[in-house]
Design an enzyme around this catalytic site. Structure first.
Site, PDB file in Angstrom:
ATOM      1  N   ASP A  97       0.868  -1.183   0.000  1.00  0.00           N
ATOM      2  CA  ASP A  97       0.000   0.000   0.000  1.00  0.00           C
ATOM      3  C   ASP A  97       0.900   1.226   0.000  1.00  0.00           C
ATOM      4  OD1 ASP A  97      -1.811  -2.040   0.450  1.00  0.00           O
ATOM      5  OD2 ASP A  97      -2.900  -0.998   2.032  1.00  0.00           O
ATOM      6  N   LYS A 163      -6.965   3.420  -2.566  1.00  0.00           N
ATOM      7  CA  LYS A 163      -7.285   3.307  -1.143  1.00  0.00           C
ATOM      8  C   LYS A 163      -7.529   4.702  -0.577  1.00  0.00           C
ATOM      9  CE  LYS A 163      -4.979   1.883   3.183  1.00  0.00           C
ATOM     10  NZ  LYS A 163      -3.765   1.229   3.734  1.00  0.00           N
ATOM     11  N   LYS A 192     -10.168   0.173  -1.800  1.00  0.00           N
ATOM     12  CA  LYS A 192      -9.977  -0.151  -0.387  1.00  0.00           C
ATOM     13  C   LYS A 192     -10.366   1.036   0.476  1.00  0.00           C
ATOM     14  CE  LYS A 192      -6.438  -1.543   2.998  1.00  0.00           C
ATOM     15  NZ  LYS A 192      -5.065  -2.067   3.173  1.00  0.00           N
TER      16      LYS A 192
END
Length: 231
Positions: A97, A163, A192
């Site tokens: 991430d 995300k 996400k």
């Protein structure tokens, strides 16, 4: 009580069990791994220094190793981010991430932002083509136009997910942001939601809005709520 139509396995499969606190100890990380295996979470998301420990603890399970790159500000140099991504995958991370360079994005330096994303994605997938790359936008700092631009850049760079948040910014995931991100990236790209997801009701709403992954440190309590809701 929250009505949840998701099965226990499906809900758990949405969760990246997250422990990114600066004071997290090896003992804490080990406990998180054991919880993730018990509940069947999708991954355990930790800072890069703990990748070897998590690889060891999760050995033989289906739970993935997830780590963060350029975290939490996204302001590292591109070279460092790419090296960090490469080292993380070499150490055993299956998912990374990364934080987008937020200041560059807000300044309209889109070529630099795109280069940053491409370099990290390329470095990670060069080590392992199956690695999943998620791009953290830190949506609480962005305008709606910037959120859309960030999503499009992530898609064009070859990432796999967008995300919402690091969890260290001034705000976390919102239903509106998740819906906007899903609308922008389309039905097949990953979204996400992370930041502030602490209960079953919020988790379910995020999934209904279009999130197919949830980043949370409250996975155990969410699953406990789910068990009660299914009684």
């Amino acid at each position: 009580m929250v009505k949840c139509l998701l099965s226990r396995e499906d809900l758990a499969g949405h969760i990246d069990h997250t422990l990114l606190k600066p004071d997290a100890t090896p003992f804490d990380i080990t406990k998180a791994c054991h919880s993730a295996m018990l509940y069947g979470f999708k991954s355990v998301c930790i800072n890069p220094c703990y990748i070897p420990l998590v690889v060891k603890e999760l050995s033989g399970s289906k739970v993935l190793v997830c780590t963060v790159i350029g975290f939490p500000l996204g302001a590292n140099s591109t070279e460092i981010k790419a090296l960090e991504a490469s080292a993380a995958v070499q150490a055993g991370a299956a998912e990374i991430d990364m934080v987008m360079n937020i200041g560059f994005l807000k300044s309209g330096l889109l070529t630099q932002v795109q280069n940053d994303l491409v370099r990290v994605v390329t470095a990670a997938k060069r080590e392992n083509a199956r690695v999943v790359v998620k791009v953290i936008l830190e949506t609480s700092l962005l305008t709606e136009h910037e959120k859309v631009t960030a999503c499009r850049l992530a898609v064009e760079a070859g990432a796999d997910f967008v995300k919402t948040s690091t969890g260290f910014g001034k705000g976390g995931a919102t239903i509106e942001d998740v819906m906007l991100m899903r609308k922008t990236v389309g039905p097949y790209f990953g979204v996400k939601a992370a930041g502030g997801i602490r209960d079953l009701q919020t988790a379910v709403k995020m999934i209904e809005a279009g999130a197919n992954r949830l980043g949370t440190s409250s996975g155990e309590s969410i699953m406990a709520e789910h068990s009660k809701a299914m009684m």
